[in-house]
Enzyme design. Structure first.
Site, PDB file in Angstrom:
ATOM      1  N   GLY A 245       4.627  -5.067 -10.293  1.00  0.00           N
ATOM      2  CA  GLY A 245       6.038  -5.258 -10.608  1.00  0.00           C
ATOM      3  C   GLY A 245       6.988  -4.344  -9.852  1.00  0.00           C
TER       4      GLY A 245
ATOM      5  N   TYR B 298       0.841  -1.203   0.000  1.00  0.00           N
ATOM      6  CA  TYR B 298       0.000   0.000   0.000  1.00  0.00           C
ATOM      7  C   TYR B 298       0.874   1.250   0.000  1.00  0.00           C
ATOM      8  CZ  TYR B 298      -3.242   3.643   1.286  1.00  0.00           C
ATOM      9  OH  TYR B 298      -3.960   4.815   1.293  1.00  0.00           O
TER      10      TYR B 298
ATOM     11  N   TYR C 194      -4.494  -5.679   3.686  1.00  0.00           N
ATOM     12  CA  TYR C 194      -4.436  -4.587   2.727  1.00  0.00           C
ATOM     13  C   TYR C 194      -5.729  -4.563   1.926  1.00  0.00           C
ATOM     14  CZ  TYR C 194      -2.943  -1.914  -1.455  1.00  0.00           C
ATOM     15  OH  TYR C 194      -2.852  -1.034  -2.506  1.00  0.00           O
ATOM     16  N   THR C 195      -5.983  -5.635   1.149  1.00  0.00           N
ATOM     17  CA  THR C 195      -7.140  -5.643   0.257  1.00  0.00           C
ATOM     18  C   THR C 195      -8.445  -5.433   1.015  1.00  0.00           C
ATOM     19  OG1 THR C 195      -5.953  -7.128  -1.242  1.00  0.00           O
ATOM     20  CG2 THR C 195      -8.334  -6.969  -1.536  1.00  0.00           C
TER      21      THR C 195
ATOM     22  N   SER D 129       6.931 -12.067  -4.668  1.00  0.00           N
ATOM     23  CA  SER D 129       6.033 -11.413  -5.610  1.00  0.00           C
ATOM     24  C   SER D 129       6.011 -12.202  -6.916  1.00  0.00           C
ATOM     25  CB  SER D 129       6.492  -9.983  -5.897  1.00  0.00           C
ATOM     26  OG  SER D 129       5.772  -9.446  -6.990  1.00  0.00           O
TER      27      SER D 129
ATOM     28  N   GLY E  74      -6.465 -12.376   3.049  1.00  0.00           N
ATOM     29  CA  GLY E  74      -7.893 -12.511   3.299  1.00  0.00           C
ATOM     30  C   GLY E  74      -8.371 -12.016   4.644  1.00  0.00           C
TER      31      GLY E  74
END
Length: 359
Positions: free
Chosen positions: A113, A63, A312-313, A173, A291
Site C-alpha cells: 500500500g 525495492y 525485482y522478485t 498498484s 517474471g
C-alpha cells in the site's frame, strides 16, 4: 546460485519477508552484498528517450522505495534503477503482515500500500547524489487518503523532475483502493494531460512513463494506448503485479489478498506487453517487467516487444548476483547469434505473443 548466495538467501529467509527486505537494504547501504559485476558490452547499450542505458536490465520500483540505495543497485550490474513508489506525504501502508513468499512458485504476494517516507525524504537523498553517473528513475504515486490524487502526481512531477532520469506514473498498484480506476479512459486522459502540463512547466523535463496493470481486457488496452499516443507519453511499463491467481503450488498462502509477482506473472505480463506494442507501434518505449529471472526470460521480453526489462522478485530467490548473470547471458547471446545490437532482437516473437488470449 553460488554457495554464498545460498547461505545469504537461507539467512534472509529465516526472517519474515519485510524484515528481510529491510536487512537487504541495510546491507546494500554498507556495501556488503557482492554482486557479479556486469560486463560492459557495446552490443547491450540501448538509447531510448534521450537516455543511454549501458544494458537493458533495470531494478523495478518497489525495492528501493525511499531512494536509499540506487547507486548500490547500479553497482550490482543493473543498467538502471527505479526508486519509489513515493507519495507526497509519508504513509505507513497497509497493516502487517503484508508480504508473503510463495517459495514453491518463486513468487511473492504483497499488499504493502505505498508505504514510504514521502517526497521530502526521497528528494533529499536524490539531491545528494547529483552529479553521479547512472540512470535512476523515480516512480510517483498518490496518497491513499488524498482528496486530489491527480494533484499528487502533479506534485511528484514538480518535485522530482530535476532529480530523475525519468519519471513513472504508477496508477496500477492493486493495494491502494480505487487507484486502478485511473486507468479508465476519462480519468486517464485528465491525469496524463495534467502530468504532461506539470512536466512542461518544470525547468527539467525528463521522459514520462506510465505503469499499467496486467489485469486489463483488450478494450482497456486500446483505450490506454490511444491516450498514451494522444498525450505524447514517452513510454509505458508493462506490468505491475496481478490480482489474478494462475495455478499455484504454494497452498493457502497463494490465496492471500494482494498483488502477485514473480515467475507466475511472466506469461500474462508478456502477452499484455506484446499487445501494447502492437497498439502503440514501434516508436513508443516499452519496459517489460514480470517474471524476469534469467537471461532467457529477459531476452523473451525483448522478443515480445520490450526495449528494456526490469526485475525485482527474481532477485529475492536468486540473490544479488542475478543481475550480473543476466547481463552476462545477454552478452553471450549477442556473441553466439552475431548480433550487433540487442535491439535487433526486439519484436522477433511479437506476433506469437500478441496472438495469445488474455485468459
Amino acid at each position: 546460485m553460488s554457495v554464498l548466495d545460498r547461505l545469504g538467501q537461507k539467512l534472509l529467509f529465516a526472517f519474515d519477508p519485510e524484515t528481510a527486505h529491510g536487512l537487504s537494504i541495510a546491507a546494500l547501504r554498507c556495501g556488503l552484498p557482492a554482486g557479479t559485476r556486469a560486463v560492459r558490452d557495446i552490443r547491450l547499450k540501448v538509447s531510448l528517450c534521450g537516455l543511454d542505458f549501458p544494458n537493458p536490465l533495470g531494478m523495478a520500483a518497489g525495492y528501493d522505495k525511499d531512494a536509499e540505495v540506487p547507486d548500490a543497485l547500479l553497482g550490482l550490474g543493473f543498467g538502471f534503477a527505479e526508486v519509489g513508489t513515493v507519495t507526497p506525504l509519508p504513509q505507513a501502508g497497509n497493516p502487517k503482515p503484508r508480504i508473503f513468499r510463495l517459495t514453491a512458485d518463486e513468487a511473492v504476494i504483497n499488499r504493502l500500500g505505498f508505504n514510504n517516507e514521502g517526497h521530502a525524504a526521497a528528494e533529499k537523498r536524490l539531491a545528494a547524489r547529483k552529479g553521479r553517473p547512472g540512470i535512476v528513475g523515480v516512480n510517483i504515486g498518490a496518497n491513499k487518503d488524498s482528496a486530489d490524487r491527480i494533484g499528487d502526481y502533479e506534485r511528484g512531477v514538480g518535485r522530482f523532475a530535476r532529480h530523475a532520469s525519468y519519471l513513472t506514473v504508477n496508477i496500477s498498484s492493486p493495494n491502494t483502493p480505487g487507484l486502478r480506476n485511473m486507468q479508465a479512459r476519462e480519468q486517464l486522459g485528465e491525469l496524463l494531460s495534467r502530468v504532461m502540463a506539470a512536466r512542461a512547466s518544470a525547468a527539467t523535463q525528463p521522459p514520462i512513463f506510465l505503469k499499467i496493470a496486467p489485469d486489463l481486457v483488450e478494450a482497456e488496452l486500446e483505450d490506454i494506448a490511444a491516450e498514451v499516443v494522444e498525450k505524447r507519453i514517452d513510454g509505458i511499463i508493462v506490468s505491475n503485479t496481478t490480482i489474478s491467481r494462475p495455478p499455484l503450488r504454494s497452498g493457502d498462502v497463494g490465496r492471500e489478498t494482494g498483488g502477485l509477482s514473480g515467475k507466475p506473472l511472466f506469461e500474462r505480463s508478456t502477452i499484455v506487453l506484446a499487445k501494447m506494442r502492437k497498439l502503440l507501434g514501434p516508436g513508443i518505449a516499452i519496459i517489460g517487467v514480470g517474471g524476469v529471472d534469467s537471461a532467457e526470460t529477459a531476452l523473451e521480453k525483448i522478443r515480445a516487444g520490450a526495449d528494456l526489462v526490469q526485475l525485482y522478485t527474481g532477485m529475492i530467490y536468486a540473490g544479488p548476483a542475478l543481475p550480473g548473470r543476466i547481463v552476462a547471458g545477454m552478452a553471450r547471446f549477442c556473441e553466439t547469434e552475431r548480433l550487433k545490437s540487442i535491439g535487433e532482437l526486439r519484436d522477433s516473437h511479437l506476433d506469437r505473443w500478441a496472438s495469445k488470449p488474455l485468459s
